[in-house]
Design a protein around this motif. Structure first.
Motif, PDB file in Angstrom:
ATOM      1  N   GLU A 152      -5.808  31.214 -34.544  1.00  0.00           N
ATOM      2  CA  GLU A 152      -6.088  31.907 -35.546  1.00  0.00           C
ATOM      3  C   GLU A 152      -6.260  33.585 -35.564  1.00  0.00           C
ATOM      4  O   GLU A 152      -5.611  34.130 -36.139  1.00  0.00           O
ATOM      5  N   ARG A 153      -6.926  33.803 -34.317  1.00  0.00           N
ATOM      6  CA  ARG A 153      -7.443  35.369 -34.073  1.00  0.00           C
ATOM      7  C   ARG A 153      -5.807  35.845 -33.749  1.00  0.00           C
ATOM      8  O   ARG A 153      -5.803  37.143 -33.827  1.00  0.00           O
ATOM      9  N   LEU A 154      -5.416  35.192 -32.749  1.00  0.00           N
ATOM     10  CA  LEU A 154      -4.193  35.741 -32.072  1.00  0.00           C
ATOM     11  C   LEU A 154      -2.919  35.599 -32.768  1.00  0.00           C
ATOM     12  O   LEU A 154      -1.795  36.166 -32.213  1.00  0.00           O
ATOM     13  N   ASN A 155      -2.864  34.943 -33.930  1.00  0.00           N
ATOM     14  CA  ASN A 155      -1.754  34.418 -34.644  1.00  0.00           C
ATOM     15  C   ASN A 155      -0.739  33.839 -33.610  1.00  0.00           C
ATOM     16  O   ASN A 155       0.640  34.603 -33.775  1.00  0.00           O
ATOM     17  N   LEU A 156      -0.865  32.986 -32.906  1.00  0.00           N
ATOM     18  CA  LEU A 156      -0.110  32.307 -31.877  1.00  0.00           C
ATOM     19  C   LEU A 156       1.006  31.480 -32.653  1.00  0.00           C
ATOM     20  O   LEU A 156       0.686  30.818 -33.618  1.00  0.00           O
ATOM     21  N   SER A 157       2.126  31.373 -32.087  1.00  0.00           N
ATOM     22  CA  SER A 157       3.132  30.506 -32.569  1.00  0.00           C
ATOM     23  C   SER A 157       3.059  28.780 -32.142  1.00  0.00           C
ATOM     24  O   SER A 157       2.183  28.780 -31.352  1.00  0.00           O
ATOM     25  N   ALA A 158       3.595  27.959 -32.717  1.00  0.00           N
ATOM     26  CA  ALA A 158       3.719  26.667 -32.230  1.00  0.00           C
ATOM     27  C   ALA A 158       4.103  26.328 -31.054  1.00  0.00           C
ATOM     28  O   ALA A 158       3.417  25.579 -29.936  1.00  0.00           O
ATOM     29  N   ARG A 159       5.148  27.335 -30.382  1.00  0.00           N
ATOM     30  CA  ARG A 159       5.406  27.026 -29.138  1.00  0.00           C
ATOM     31  C   ARG A 159       4.383  27.721 -28.010  1.00  0.00           C
ATOM     32  O   ARG A 159       4.187  27.123 -27.100  1.00  0.00           O
ATOM     33  N   ALA A 160       3.548  28.754 -28.604  1.00  0.00           N
ATOM     34  CA  ALA A 160       2.675  29.283 -27.592  1.00  0.00           C
ATOM     35  C   ALA A 160       1.419  28.345 -27.564  1.00  0.00           C
ATOM     36  O   ALA A 160       0.771  27.948 -26.606  1.00  0.00           O
ATOM     37  N   TYR A 161       1.259  27.491 -28.463  1.00  0.00           N
ATOM     38  CA  TYR A 161       0.163  26.463 -28.885  1.00  0.00           C
ATOM     39  C   TYR A 161       0.592  25.358 -27.438  1.00  0.00           C
ATOM     40  O   TYR A 161      -0.323  24.899 -26.669  1.00  0.00           O
ATOM     41  N   ASP A 162       2.005  25.044 -27.417  1.00  0.00           N
ATOM     42  CA  ASP A 162       2.278  23.967 -26.540  1.00  0.00           C
ATOM     43  C   ASP A 162       2.202  24.801 -25.166  1.00  0.00           C
ATOM     44  O   ASP A 162       1.668  23.892 -24.178  1.00  0.00           O
ATOM     45  N   ARG A 163       2.461  25.755 -24.557  1.00  0.00           N
ATOM     46  CA  ARG A 163       2.381  26.490 -23.509  1.00  0.00           C
ATOM     47  C   ARG A 163       1.050  26.588 -23.066  1.00  0.00           C
ATOM     48  O   ARG A 163       0.694  26.178 -22.021  1.00  0.00           O
TER      49      ARG A 163
END
Length: 511
Positions: A462-473
């Motif tokens: 939420e704070r870094l506004n990460l994408s779903a792909r970044a979540y997987d990484r």
């Protein structure tokens, strides 16, 4: 008289057996059919001169040569020896009974010597699969072809040797290669060693994690901070290749003509194309299809130095191969798939001047200039890079320290143990060997989080506004960190460390 001799065509990384039909009849003429390219059409001149210089001649008859299958385009000069032997047998200049049991390949010089060809390993594998007894190749190609068991591989220097063999005037000894000995000779003293790198312990830790899980990594820092030095040492901590990986890698380099007198490739490849490289040179293709840099780096490392200096369209063509671990090149007349399972190691300066927003730097850049420079790299490409890490210059005190750092051999031991855990974990899955290759399905199965870890990751997303792909990484990197600690479960400190390695996702990291 009609005879059929056999050659082979390499298409992609695989070979196809070619039947060269030679018919000598009354009349005069030389007709070559079966979709040959210019190099094959010119073979008549090379063959005529070579035959004359070894005591034979191109017969003054009507010679018709068909290269079957006739609808498959044939390329290159490797069929010279095949056609020459066919002409000699069809014109009754030599007598041979068992030529149909052999594949014959090689480019002829005008004095009858054989020049090396491309794709010898692929040709040998296909010959063994189709039950041929042996294969004749130029001497320079014999080591790589000798890897294939159950096939007699003869290294030939001059065309006379093949002729004398068929006429039983000489006995040739097939090349023997002790594959186990060749493969077991592990490089214990790497050319580039992490022991030579002063300080930078946190960066070495990132490199170890990247190597253990096969993760892509990007190093961001000013000139002289050691980015290139670190990247060149990445292959020294990667685990030794398995036999399967060694064969795959050798096969690709053989097709590209880069295995002259090498035999089985034991070391993982390290490719470092210049930033002026074109998209075709990177992914492969061309009018005569060849594997590109990403395929030559298969099972190894592709290092892109000064990443923003590459043309944007060149970098964008890597997005699909980074996900699929293979590249499919489609053209009007052909479609070829090359394997491209590589580790991407990239480096870049944070700004055009090369320095952070530091008033003490020789040339500083404003945050706006730095952000504009970073925008040369697309978000989707950065999303495919698991680890982003800042590299700071080493202070003088550390540079002058005479102490020795941990060697690559010690780091590789930990990496190899972590990879062994992953190999066991994914043994029931096809084409999954290490954590970076996991799909969303595998992530859900092997990267389960407890409540504390889940809460920590949620806040970071939420704070870094990460994408779903970044979540997987982040989950993949966390799984690797846990493997290095021999932990079955991913703990919150594993997640916290993995989040730190997403520098380019953090707002204000430049300030």
């Amino acid at each position: 008289m009609l005879v059929k001799v056999f050659g082979s065509a390499v298409f992609g990384v695989d070979a196809t057996t070619i039947t060269v039909e030679v018919n000598c009849d009354k009349g005069i003429g030389y007709h070559l059919v079966g979709l040959p390219d210019s190099a094959i059409k010119e073979s008549s001149y090379r063959i005529a001169a070579a035959l004359k210089n070894i005591g034979y001649q191109l017969p003054g008859k009507k010679i018709t040569i068909n290269m079957a299958p006739a609808d498959l385009r044939k390329e290159g000069s490797a069929y010279d020896a095949t056609i020459a032997i066919g002409i000699l047998i069809a014109s009754s200049q030599i007598k041979a009974d068992n030529f149909a049991n052999y594949i014959i390949m090689g480019e002829l010089s005008l004095d009858g010597t054989l020049q090396p060809i491309k794709g010898a390993l692929s040709i040998a594998i296909k010959a063994q699969e189709e039950g041929f007894k042996g294969i004749f190749l130029p001497k320079d190609n014999v080591k790589e072809a000798a890897i294939v068991e159950g096939l007699d591989v003869y290294g030939i220097t001059r065309l006379n040797e093949i002729i004398d063999f068929f006429e039983e005037k000489i006995v040739l000894q097939p090349e023997k290669l002790d594959t186990e000995k060749e493969f077991g000779d592990v490089l214990d003293f790497p050319e580039f060693d992490f022991a030579e790198v002063k300080s930078q312990e946190s960066i070495k830790r990132c490199m170890e994690i990247a190597a253990a899980g096969g993760h892509n990594i990007i190093l961001i820092g000013p000139p002289g901070s050691g980015k290139t030095m670190l990247a060149k040492r990445m292959p020294s901590i990667l685990p030794p290749m398995t036999m399967k990986e060694a064969l795959e890698t050798t096969k690709i380099h053989s097709v590209a003509g880069k295995t002259k007198d090498v035999g089985l490739m034991r070391g993982r490849p390290f490719r470092s194309p210049h930033h002026t490289a074109s998209s075709v040179s990177l992914v492969g293709g061309g009018s005569y299809p060849q594997p590109g840099e990403i395929s030559l780096a298969h099972n190894g490392v592709l290092f892109l130095d000064e990443l923003p200096e590459f043309k944007r369209e060149v970098l964008e063509v890597m997005r699909q191969p980074l996900e699929d671990r293979e590249v499919t090149i489609s053209r009007a007349k052909f479609t070829i798939t090359y394997p491209s399972s590589f580790m991407l190691v990239a480096s870049m300066n944070p700004s055009p001047s090369g320095y952070f927003n530091d008033p003490n730097a020789p040339m500083s850049s404003s945050p706006l200039e730095m952000q504009r420079y970073l925008n040369k790299i697309s978000g989707p490409l950065l999303d495919r890079i698991d680890i982003h890490i800042e590299v700071n210059p080493v202070p003088f005190e550390k540079l002058s320290d005479k102490g020795t750092a941990e060697s690559s051999i010690e780091i590789r031991k930990r990496v190899t143990h972590a990879r062994a855990l992953q190999t066991k974990r994914f043994e029931s899955f096809q084409n999954i060997n290490y954590n970076a290759q996991m799909t969303s399905k595998h992530i859900r199965q092997f990267c389960a989080l407890n409540d504390d870890s889940l809460s920590l990751l949620k806040n970071a997303m939420e704070r870094l506004n990460l994408s779903a792909r970044a979540y997987d990484r982040i989950l993949k990197v966390s799984r690797t960190i846990a493997d290095l600690e021999f932990s079955d479960a991913i703990q919150s400190h594993h997640i916290a460390e993995a989040i730190q390695y997403r520098s380019l996702d953090r707002d204000g990291w430049l300030s």
